[in-house]
Enzyme design. Structure first.
Site: not given
Ligand code: SER
Length: 327
Positions: A14, A145
Site C-alpha cells: 500500500g 473507517y
C-alpha cells in the site's frame, strides 16, 4: 524494552507500507523486514530488496504460519480499508481494520512479540471534535473507517493494560507521496492534484476550495512511524493514539502553491460524497503528547513538500511511469 529484530509489514504494497518497508530494511537490515501483500503485485524494488510473502491479516492461521516461518518478533500492520471505500463497503472495512488488528494483537500474545504497530487516523474525530483537535477529545466519527480506528485505538490500549502487549499507534493525517498512490481515502485529492498538475495541467478536485485538513509528507510519516517504534516503552504515557501534525492547508492553498511552480495549472472544484467526510474532520491537530513523549518534529511544510513532490513526479513522468500509476 526488548530489541526489535525481525519485522513483518502487513499491507506492505500500500501507499505507506511500500515506502516504510524500504526504510525499515535500511535500518534493521534487508533480510529482517518481511513485506507481506494481500493481492496487489509488489513493485520490483519492494519484491527484490528483501523477503516478500502473501498474507491476509484477516486469516489468523496464515498470520501464525508467517510469523513462525520468518521468526517474526514485531508486526507493523498497515493493512486497512480507508474512509471513502469504507463507506461503500462498511462490513469489509470492519473486517480488515478490526478483525485484522485483533488477529495481530492476539498473535502478539501467542508468539510473545516484542512490538505491534497499528496506525490510527484523523478519521477518529467527528463533527463534535474542536477544529484544532486536542490529544484528548470527543471521538465520535461518522464514517465506518473512523469507527474502526477508534476501536483500534481502544483495543491497542486494552492489550497494553490487560496483557502487557507493547502496542503502539499514531493518528496519521492525509499522507502525500510521490511513489505509491493512496487508495480509497478522502484525503487522496491532495496527492492526485500533484499528479494531474504534472500530467495534464488541470485537476477537478472532489472537495471544495476552502476545505482544510491536516496533511503530512511521506518522509515525515516514515520518520514519525519509525521514531515511535524506537521510543522506550516506559517513556510512553499514550500508546495507540498519538496525534501527529505537520501542516494544514485548504485545497485552494494547495493549488496556489502548485501554481507558483506551474503558473498555467487550472483547478476546478466538484465536491462529491467525500465532502461530508472531509467536513467531519478537524483542520489541524495538537500533537504535544508526541512531541513530549518521543520527540516528534516534522521537517516538511507545504512549500518544501511541493518542491520535492513536483521534482520527483517530473522525473517519473519523464521515465513514462505516471499514466501507468493510474492517477
Ligand atoms: N487518508 C485517510 C482517508 O482519507 C485518513 O486517514 O481515509
Amino acid at each position: 524494552m526488548r530489541e526489535i529484530k525481525r519485522i513483518l509489514v502487513v499491507g506492505a504494497v500500500g501507499q505507506i507500507g511500500s515506502e516504510l518497508t524500504l526504510a525499515l530494511r535500511d535500518k534493521y537490515g534487508a533480510d529482517n523486514v518481511v513485506a507481506a501483500g494481500r493481492k496487489t503485485k509488489p513493485s520490483s524494488e519492494l519484491r527484490d530488496s528483501g523477503p516478500f510473502t502473501w498474507c491476509d491479516v484477516v486469516d489468523r492461521q496464515k498470520l501464525d504460519e508467517t510469523i513462525k516461518q520468518f521468526s517474526i518478533d514485531t508486526i507493523v500492520n498497515m493493512a486497512a480499508i480507508l474512509s471513502a471505500t469504507g463507506e461503500k463497503n462498511p462490513q469489509a472495512c470492519w473486517e480488515v481494520n478490526v478483525t485484522g488488528l485483533i488477529n495481530t494483537l492476539e498473535a502478539a500474545r501467542d508468539h510473545d512479540l516484542v512490538q505491534v504497530l497499528c496506525p490510527s487516523s484523523i478519521a477518529v474525530f467527528g463533527p463534535g471534535t474542536p477544529d484544532d483537535a486536542p490529544q484528548e477529545t470527543v471521538l465520535k466519527p461518522t464514517t465506518m473507517y473512523g469507527v474502526t480506528k477508534v476501536t483500534g485505538e481502544l483495543l491497542c490500549d486494552y492489550y497494553v493494560r490487560r496483557f502487557g502487549v507493547d502496542a503502539r499507534g499514531l493518528r496519521y493525517p492525509g499522507i502525500i507521496s510521490a511513489e505509491t498512490l493512496p487508495g480509497g481515502g478522502t484525503t487522496d485529492y491532495a496527492v492526485e492534484i500533484y499528479y494531474k498538475a504534472i500530467e495534464e495541467g488541470r485537476y477537478t478536485c472532489f472537495v471544495k476550495e476552502d476545505t482544510r485538513l491536516p496533511m503530512m509528507y511521506m518522509p515525515d510519516c516514515i520518520k514519525a512511524t519509525m521514531d515511535l517504534m524506537a521510543a522506550p516503552f516506559d517513556k510512553l504515557k499514550h500508546h495507540g493514539d498519538f496525534n501527529v501534525g505537520a501542516m494544514s492547508m485548504s485545497a485552494g492553498e494547495l493549488a496556489a502553491e502548485i501554481k507558483r511552480h506551474i503558473p498555467d495549472f487550472e483547478v476546478t472544484y466538484e465536491p462529491d460524497f467525500r465532502q461530508d467526510i472531509a467536513d467531519s474532520w478537524p483542520s489541524s491537530v495538537i500533537d504535544s503528547a508526541a512531541r513530549t513523549e518521543w520527540g516528534w518534529e516534522p521537517a516538511y511544510d507545504l512549500a518544501k513538500m511541493t518542491e520535492d513532490m513536483l521534482k520527483r513526479l517530473r522525473a517519473r513522468h519523464e521515465r513514462g511511469e505516471l499514466y501507468q500509476a493510474g492517477a
